[in-house]
Design an enzyme around this catalytic site. Structure first.
Site, short mmCIF file in Angstrom:
data_model
loop_
_atom_site.label_atom_id
_atom_site.label_comp_id
_atom_site.label_asym_id
_atom_site.label_seq_id
_atom_site.Cartn_x
_atom_site.Cartn_y
_atom_site.Cartn_z
N GLU A 117 25.86 -18.62 -40.59
CA GLU A 117 26.62 -19.86 -40.42
C GLU A 117 25.76 -20.88 -39.67
O GLU A 117 25.92 -22.09 -39.84
CB GLU A 117 27.94 -19.60 -39.66
CG GLU A 117 28.96 -20.70 -39.87
CD GLU A 117 30.37 -20.35 -39.39
OE1 GLU A 117 31.26 -20.14 -40.23
OE2 GLU A 117 30.56 -20.28 -38.16
N LYS A 175 37.98 -24.30 -47.78
CA LYS A 175 39.26 -24.46 -47.07
C LYS A 175 40.09 -25.53 -47.74
O LYS A 175 41.29 -25.38 -47.95
CB LYS A 175 39.01 -24.89 -45.61
CG LYS A 175 38.47 -23.82 -44.70
CD LYS A 175 38.48 -24.37 -43.27
CE LYS A 175 37.60 -23.55 -42.35
NZ LYS A 175 37.41 -24.14 -41.04
O1 F6P Z 1 35.41 -21.49 -40.85
C1 F6P Z 1 34.38 -21.49 -39.98
C2 F6P Z 1 34.85 -21.55 -38.56
O2 F6P Z 1 35.00 -22.86 -38.20
C3 F6P Z 1 33.88 -20.82 -37.65
O3 F6P Z 1 32.79 -21.56 -37.31
C4 F6P Z 1 34.77 -20.44 -36.52
O4 F6P Z 1 34.20 -19.44 -35.73
C5 F6P Z 1 35.99 -20.00 -37.26
O5 F6P Z 1 36.08 -20.89 -38.37
C6 F6P Z 1 37.28 -20.01 -36.48
O6 F6P Z 1 37.57 -21.26 -35.98
P1 F6P Z 1 38.69 -21.46 -34.90
O7 F6P Z 1 38.29 -20.73 -33.67
O8 F6P Z 1 38.77 -22.94 -34.69
O9 F6P Z 1 39.99 -20.92 -35.45
#
Ligand code: F6P
Length: 553
Positions: free
Chosen positions: A360, A511
């Site tokens: 990532e 998403k």
């Molecule tokens: O989808 C990627 C992401 O943004 C990651 O970078 C992050 O760790 C995960 O989703 C969870 O995000 P959050 O802690 O905001 O739910």
């Protein structure tokens, strides 16, 4: 300075890059056998040590000249200045205009680290104290559920960095965890994950930690809603939520709107990236499992590696060496994947954790200035604990057509010394790196009496590179140092490749599309579909199956 990197020359146009290309032409035909034969002390010189970690990188296809050229490249890319900029709290995450200061999470009291002119270290310590008080109440049983019963089960709901780090670390440090507290993790947006996690549990004895930096992650919120309904069904009273739910988030407003009590919120800051957050309040489940003292010891390990990274000359700097080795193989040997092979059952989730950290961060296709890369970036990181992997995919590592560099991680002392198992485990680890490096040629096979017709199948060419990281035992401090080692190695690679290692825009498209697609799966009337023919057909087939009676058996 606002995190602006100095205008970078394109990597592939640098003289240091060209020098490495010329050097590669000489190196590609040189074997590890030759390198070891030419320097009998190679195994003792191509090593580096810090924070309790001994790194042997002698089984890499490098010479002192290679290292000199790689370090010259790091200097040309301004690695030293980039490290300093990160530690100074500059906004090096330019696309999100954020500082990247996970190193402040382990800074000792009295050290000053600033974001927008505000010293964040006191906030970190205040948060650690709150976490410590809360986890102590849970561990001692003084925090009671709504009906007065002691909490026996803690379920962390989160995804990505809000799940992988805490789960990996809870497993890694299970040896020092409080065994009468049962820690579980729910991440997937699949009813199965939640249903299996709470099967046979009593809501009266269960506490949920909803971990989400943004508090917008759809899967996490969906699981949190399930958890809320599961609790309310048994406990009946909205008030019960306050005794059974806490949240870790940078978005307090959304958490409160969701129904969280304000004093049950633990702060996360926007200068911490999700995948760099296991030592923040995101690690609350870990602190509950192992206690505040062990958590502090882990932070000490992180800090020792931070200090090493920021102050040690590159020639002896573990994260820099590991990062540069990755560049060497990815960009010159055209390596596409890297295996991480921990020889410790407790590290079984470590490869999965590293996948997010590395891919990532550096799975990017443009430079900091938005220009398309004309070189490869992050390798695919994967792996499995030894010895399990040996009986699964190591065949390809030894005789496959692809070059896959490996990181072996092992410990001199077992935390569960039973019979001679640890010697057996470590004999396997050492044997694997030896076999990969030196193989077995036709002559050796003939000498060992292998029939001629079998020789082509049994030859192992060797010359397959690996690092070995050897530590005394898997303590909290060693885990901290190990995680920081990989964090900084990933940073080093990102600097060479001129990437923003701290955003993740690629995740957003999926998403967005899932959000658009959801109503098309759920609505009762037949939707008008505007996707490609494959997606349209899949949606129709899904809807048709759902409408027909479920088959049994
Ligand atoms: O989808 C990627 C992401 O943004 C990651 O970078 C992050 O760790 C995960 O989703 C969870 O995000 P959050 O802690 O905001 O739910």
């Amino acid at each position: 300075m606002n995190g602006e990197p100095t205008q970078q020359r394109l990597l592939t146009q640098l003289p240091e890059w060209r020098a490495l290309h010329a050097h590669y032409a000489e190196m590609q035909s040189l074997s590890l056998r030759q390198l070891f034969a030419g320097d009998l002390r190679r195994g003792e010189t191509f090593i580096a040590e810090a924070a309790g970690l001994y790194l042997d990188y002698s089984k890499h296809r490098v010479t002192q000249e290679t290292l000199k050229l790689l370090i010259a490249l790091a200097e040309a890319r301004g690695l030293r200045g980039r490290i300093e900029a990160m530690f100074r709290g500059e906004k090096i995450n330019r696309t999100e205009n954020r500082a990247v200061l996970h190193v402040a999470l382990r800074a000792p009291k009295g050290v000053h680290m600033q974001v927008d002119g505000r010293d964040v270290v006191p906030e970190v310590h205040a948060m650690l104290e709150r976490m410590s008080r809360f986890s102590e109440r849970l561990r001692s049983g003084s925090w009671r559920g709504h009906s007065g019963k002691r909490i026996r089960h803690v379920i962390n709901i989160g995804l990505g960095g809000s799940d992988l780090g805490p789960e990996m670390a809870c497993e890694a440090l299970r040896h020092c965890s409080q065994r009468d507290l049962d820690l579980r993790f729910v991440s997937n947006a699949d009813g199965t994950a939640f249903a299996e996690a709470v099967r046979n549990l009593s809501p009266e004895e269960t506490l949920f930690i909803v971990c989400s930096k943004t508090f917008t992650t759809a899967e996490t919120l969906s699981n949190a809603r399930l958890a809320r309904a599961w609790c309310l069904e048994a406990l009946g009273d909205e008030q019960s939520i306050q005794r059974h739910f806490v949240a870790v988030t940078a978005n307090a407003k959304a958490a409160v709107e969701f129904g969280m009590a304000e004093n049950n919120l633990f702060d996360m800051w926007d200068w911490i990236g999700g995948r760099y957050s296991m030592d923040s309040a995101i690690g609350l489940s870990l602190m509950i499992a192992i206690g505040a003292d062990h958590f502090q010891a882990m932070l000490g390990g992180f800090r020792a590696m931070d200090e090493h990274f920021s102050s040690t000359p590159f020639e002896r700097n573990l994260p820099v060496i590991m990062g540069l080795l990755s560049v060497w193989y990815v960009n010159f040997f055209n390596v596409g994947t890297w295996a991480v092979l921990p020889y410790d059952e407790y590290l079984k989730y470590f490869p999965a954790y590293l996948q997010q950290l590395a891919m990532e961060s550096n799975g990017k296709h443009v430079t900091q200035d938005g220009m398309g890369l004309d070189y490869q970036s992050s390798p695919i990181v994967w792996g499995e604990r030894g010895t399990n992997g040996q009986h699964s995919f190591y065949q390809l590592l030894h005789q496959g057509t692809r070059l896959v560099p490996c990181d072996f991680i092992g410990f001199c002392r077992s935390l569960n010394p039973l019979s001679n198992q640890h010697a057996l485990l470590m004999a396997n680890m050492f044997a694997q790196s030896e076999a990969l490096a030196f193989g077995r040629d036709a002559q050796q096979l003939r000498k060992a009496g292998v029939p001629q017709q079998q020789i082509p199948y049994r030859v192992c060419d060797g010359n397959r590179p690996s690092s070995t990281i050897l530590c005394e035992s898997l303590t909290p401090a060693i885990l901290g140092a190990l995680v920081a080692l990989y964090e900084h190695s990933v940073f080093t690679q990102g600097v060479i490749w001129d990437l923003n290692s701290f955003d993740q825009w690629g995740v957003e498209l999926g998403k967005l599309l899932a959000g658009n697609l959801l109503p098309e799966l759920e609505q009762s009337s037949e939707p008008t579909l505007g996707h490609d023919s494959s997606t349209n057909a899949l949606i129709r087939r899904y809807r048709r199956f759902r409408q027909s009676p479920a088959r049994t058996g």
